[in-house]
Design a protein around this motif. Sequence first.
Motif, PDB file in Angstrom:
ATOM      1  N   LEU A 109     -11.765  91.854  20.572  1.00 20.83           N
ATOM      2  CA  LEU A 109     -12.195  92.959  21.443  1.00 20.83           C
ATOM      3  C   LEU A 109     -12.205  94.258  20.652  1.00 20.83           C
ATOM      4  CD1 LEU A 109     -12.597  94.537  24.162  1.00 20.83           C
ATOM      5  CD2 LEU A 109     -10.129  94.444  24.431  1.00 20.83           C
ATOM      6  N   LEU A 165       2.589 103.162  33.141  1.00 20.25           N
ATOM      7  CA  LEU A 165       1.635 103.889  33.994  1.00 20.25           C
ATOM      8  C   LEU A 165       1.603 103.253  35.386  1.00 20.25           C
ATOM      9  CD1 LEU A 165      -0.511 106.064  34.377  1.00 20.25           C
ATOM     10  CD2 LEU A 165      -2.216 104.506  33.468  1.00 20.25           C
ATOM     11  N   GLY A 299     -11.819 105.956  26.949  1.00 22.71           N
ATOM     12  CA  GLY A 299     -12.082 104.678  27.623  1.00 22.71           C
ATOM     13  C   GLY A 299     -11.870 104.736  29.115  1.00 22.71           C
ATOM     14  N   GLN A 303     -15.912 104.587  33.135  1.00 21.50           N
ATOM     15  CA  GLN A 303     -16.004 103.517  34.129  1.00 21.50           C
ATOM     16  C   GLN A 303     -15.430 103.953  35.472  1.00 21.50           C
ATOM     17  OE1 GLN A 303     -14.157 101.366  31.127  1.00 21.50           O
ATOM     18  NE2 GLN A 303     -15.499  99.613  31.305  1.00 21.50           N
ATOM     19  N   THR A 307     -17.596 104.075  38.844  1.00 22.60           N
ATOM     20  CA  THR A 307     -17.151 103.298  40.013  1.00 22.60           C
ATOM     21  C   THR A 307     -17.060 104.205  41.241  1.00 22.60           C
ATOM     22  OG1 THR A 307     -15.821 101.958  38.542  1.00 22.60           O
ATOM     23  CG2 THR A 307     -15.318 101.761  40.852  1.00 22.60           C
ATOM     24  N   THR A 365     -19.203  91.977  30.420  1.00 21.49           N
ATOM     25  CA  THR A 365     -17.781  92.272  30.279  1.00 21.49           C
ATOM     26  C   THR A 365     -17.172  91.303  29.261  1.00 21.49           C
ATOM     27  OG1 THR A 365     -15.712  92.598  31.514  1.00 21.49           O
ATOM     28  CG2 THR A 365     -17.026  90.728  32.166  1.00 21.49           C
ATOM     29  N   ARG A 367     -16.293  91.545  26.120  1.00 22.22           N
ATOM     30  CA  ARG A 367     -16.979  91.458  24.826  1.00 22.22           C
ATOM     31  C   ARG A 367     -15.992  91.073  23.738  1.00 22.22           C
ATOM     32  NH1 ARG A 367     -18.572  95.678  27.881  1.00 22.22           N
ATOM     33  NH2 ARG A 367     -20.753  96.311  27.859  1.00 22.22           N
TER      34      ARG A 367
HETATM   35  C1  HEM Z   1     -13.109 101.324  36.872  1.00 20.92           C
HETATM   36  C2  HEM Z   1     -12.488 101.646  35.765  1.00 20.92           C
HETATM   37  C3  HEM Z   1     -12.242 100.745  34.593  1.00 20.92           C
HETATM   38  C4  HEM Z   1     -12.831  99.551  34.234  1.00 20.92           C
HETATM   39  C5  HEM Z   1     -13.908  98.792  34.989  1.00 20.92           C
HETATM   40  C6  HEM Z   1     -12.214  99.109  32.998  1.00 20.92           C
HETATM   41  C7  HEM Z   1     -12.566  97.942  32.321  1.00 20.92           C
HETATM   42  C8  HEM Z   1     -12.009  97.554  31.115  1.00 20.92           C
HETATM   43  C9  HEM Z   1     -12.429  96.386  30.364  1.00 20.92           C
HETATM   44  C10 HEM Z   1     -13.556  95.442  30.754  1.00 20.92           C
HETATM   45  C11 HEM Z   1     -11.660  96.327  29.251  1.00 20.92           C
HETATM   46  C12 HEM Z   1     -11.761  95.282  28.133  1.00 20.92           C
HETATM   47  C13 HEM Z   1     -10.879  94.091  28.456  1.00 20.92           C
HETATM   48  C14 HEM Z   1     -11.402  92.776  27.920  1.00 20.92           C
HETATM   49  O1  HEM Z   1     -12.502  92.751  27.365  1.00 20.92           O
HETATM   50  O2  HEM Z   1     -10.724  91.720  28.080  1.00 20.92           O
HETATM   51  C15 HEM Z   1     -10.747  97.456  29.285  1.00 20.92           C
HETATM   52  C16 HEM Z   1      -9.812  97.728  28.306  1.00 20.92           C
HETATM   53  C17 HEM Z   1      -9.004  98.829  28.318  1.00 20.92           C
HETATM   54  N1  HEM Z   1      -8.908  99.782  29.310  1.00 20.92           N
HETATM   55 FE1  HEM Z   1      -9.998  99.858  31.028  1.00 20.92          FE
HETATM   56  N2  HEM Z   1     -11.264 100.028  32.618  1.00 20.92           N
HETATM   57  C18 HEM Z   1     -11.247 101.032  33.564  1.00 20.92           C
HETATM   58  C19 HEM Z   1     -10.417 102.128  33.579  1.00 20.92           C
HETATM   59  C20 HEM Z   1      -9.424 102.372  32.668  1.00 20.92           C
HETATM   60  C21 HEM Z   1      -8.483 103.460  32.743  1.00 20.92           C
HETATM   61  C22 HEM Z   1      -8.447 104.502  33.874  1.00 20.92           C
HETATM   62  C23 HEM Z   1      -7.680 103.375  31.638  1.00 20.92           C
HETATM   63  C24 HEM Z   1      -6.530 104.258  31.217  1.00 20.92           C
HETATM   64  C25 HEM Z   1      -5.729 104.859  32.040  1.00 20.92           C
HETATM   65  C26 HEM Z   1      -8.124 102.233  30.871  1.00 20.92           C
HETATM   66  C27 HEM Z   1      -7.556 101.827  29.669  1.00 20.92           C
HETATM   67  C28 HEM Z   1      -7.971 100.720  28.938  1.00 20.92           C
HETATM   68  C29 HEM Z   1      -7.415 100.353  27.638  1.00 20.92           C
HETATM   69  C30 HEM Z   1      -6.343 101.118  26.854  1.00 20.92           C
HETATM   70  C31 HEM Z   1      -8.057  99.162  27.246  1.00 20.92           C
HETATM   71  C32 HEM Z   1      -7.841  98.373  25.949  1.00 20.92           C
HETATM   72  C33 HEM Z   1      -6.837  97.260  26.189  1.00 20.92           C
HETATM   73  C34 HEM Z   1      -6.337  96.630  24.881  1.00 20.92           C
HETATM   74  O3  HEM Z   1      -6.574  97.207  23.845  1.00 20.92           O
HETATM   75  O4  HEM Z   1      -5.714  95.557  24.921  1.00 20.92           O
HETATM   76  N3  HEM Z   1      -9.182 101.634  31.525  1.00 20.92           N
HETATM   77  N4  HEM Z   1     -10.969  98.181  30.438  1.00 20.92           N
END
Ligand code: HEM
Length: 509
Positions: A109, A165, A299, A303, A307, A365, A367
């Motif tokens: 990822l 969080l 990040g 999204q 949303t 999604t 990826r």
């Molecule tokens: C509707 C809002 C959001 C959607 C749809 C969303 C969706 C995603 C998706 C699809 C991934 C990748 C996971 C994968 O491919 O398995 C991801 C990763 C991540 N998201 Fe979100 N996200 C949202 C909001 C947020 C928010 C508000 C934060 C922080 C407060 C956040 C922090 C992160 C982080 C740090 C990662 C990386 C995780 C890792 O490195 O292991 N996201 N998110």
Amino acid sequence: MPVITDTVLLTFKLATPVIYKEKLLGVTFLVAVLLVSQFRQIRTATSFLVRRIHGVLYLFSGPELIDRAYNRVQGKPFKVPTPSNDHLFITSTSLIKELINAPSQSLSLHAVAKEVCDAMINTRRPIYLTKKQILQPNYTMCGFEVQDHRGIEGTGYVRALRSLLTSHLPKFQPHLEGIVKNALLTGLRDVQPDAQNTEFTSAALDFPQAVAIAAEVLRITPEFMRPLVASIVTNRHKAATTIYRYLVPIIEQRLVVRGLQSNEATPMDCMQWLIDNSPRKIPWTPAKMVGEIMAVWFGSVHQLAMTSTYAIQDLCLHPEYVEPLKIEIRDYFHLNNSLRDVERLPLLDSFIKESVRNSNFDAITCRRKALVPYTFQDGSSLNKGDWACIPQRAMMQDSTRYRDPQTFDGFRFAHDNAQHQRHKQSTEISGQKESKFTDATLDWPIWGLGNAACPGRFYASLVTKLILIRVLEDWECKLLEPEAPRSMTWRSSIVPRSSTIIMFRKKHL
Ligand code: HEM
């Protein structure tokens, strides 16, 4: 003699077409031989050209290309070319499980994030120049995301984000409610109720926008022009520089008192969690920490914003849901002497889920980038550099998965859950067990899956719900042009149009 001459001439004249014909035949033969011998090269060149054209088409019509291919193959994996690589789409449970369980040295990822962020590295160069002492030249703004295979040092903070969080959300909720209320009252001009620092707030709001645009422009800019173009597009890195200017001294000051303060005196925010979870053996610089914060900020913004935007638009387009949602909020969210708990609002949860299902902001999604050539169990293969992903929009519009998928049914998930509670059999895959917006499951992969599933999803869900609650309670809203297109596409994203106007009128309470 003239007769002879005439005869020669005549013969020559008569023979000329034959000679030409032979020459023509010879040339044709030669060309044919050449063509045959070059066939493989021509075929390669043609397929390269076709791939390129398809790749460019992907930029403008990615979601449509993916949906069409999904409908054609009926459950089998399929490939869609993009300008930089091929995307392999998988939909079967077994392949998806293989995808999320594959070692991150093979399918990563963070290498995907790096690919996007690499363009941003160029946006930092002038910051290196102006802040050489703080920002090392090898420092990357994308912080933890920029390594191909995310090492152990990078995971602590994301883990902390996931648990801390989420567990602090009830404490943060009153403050978040205040921010949402104020933002709506001031027409989204003031998102910081106590207005401590407007310069920082506007830089924080500008940064994700500037970086997203710069990253796209830089992808098509020749290497040597990138620093210049990045500087122009980001207005000389104004937003990023401002964020660094404010956050680096705060982190430096917190590092000085690290471990010396009592628990009560220790600040309770994402920056502190980052400091607490950063490596102690080889400490991160304050600038590296700010980079991590900015990466999460980047990040988290898009999204969540998309949303909420689509959910508010769906409220305008389907006013029949307003009353039942308001009643649910009145009866369960504002219960006397009880916590204002968004988890008690199954209709609201269902409405937001349906809004995401219906106007999905991303066609794909989960990826993962192949760091080495990879072959799935079924023989589908990825070349090094290709991505594997899940075509979530197409799956959410599939009539074998969702009843009447083209219809907006705001309470479909709530009804399925109620049905489940009554132990009735449902025909929908998504209705086979109780579902929630924050689920990270094979049926609901919008947050990703497995260990990498979005750590901010509980926060994102809470904020989206608080926004809708405030809109439902205090405002009447309608779309100025309900028939006008609401979104535009770029690559796999389905972005709300900035030209869509929602009219808000404050209710007299
Ligand atoms: C509707 C809002 C959001 C959607 C749809 C969303 C969706 C995603 C998706 C699809 C991934 C990748 C996971 C994968 O491919 O398995 C991801 C990763 C991540 N998201 Fe979100 N996200 C949202 C909001 C947020 C928010 C508000 C934060 C922080 C407060 C956040 C922090 C992160 C982080 C740090 C990662 C990386 C995780 C890792 O490195 O292991 N996201 N998110």
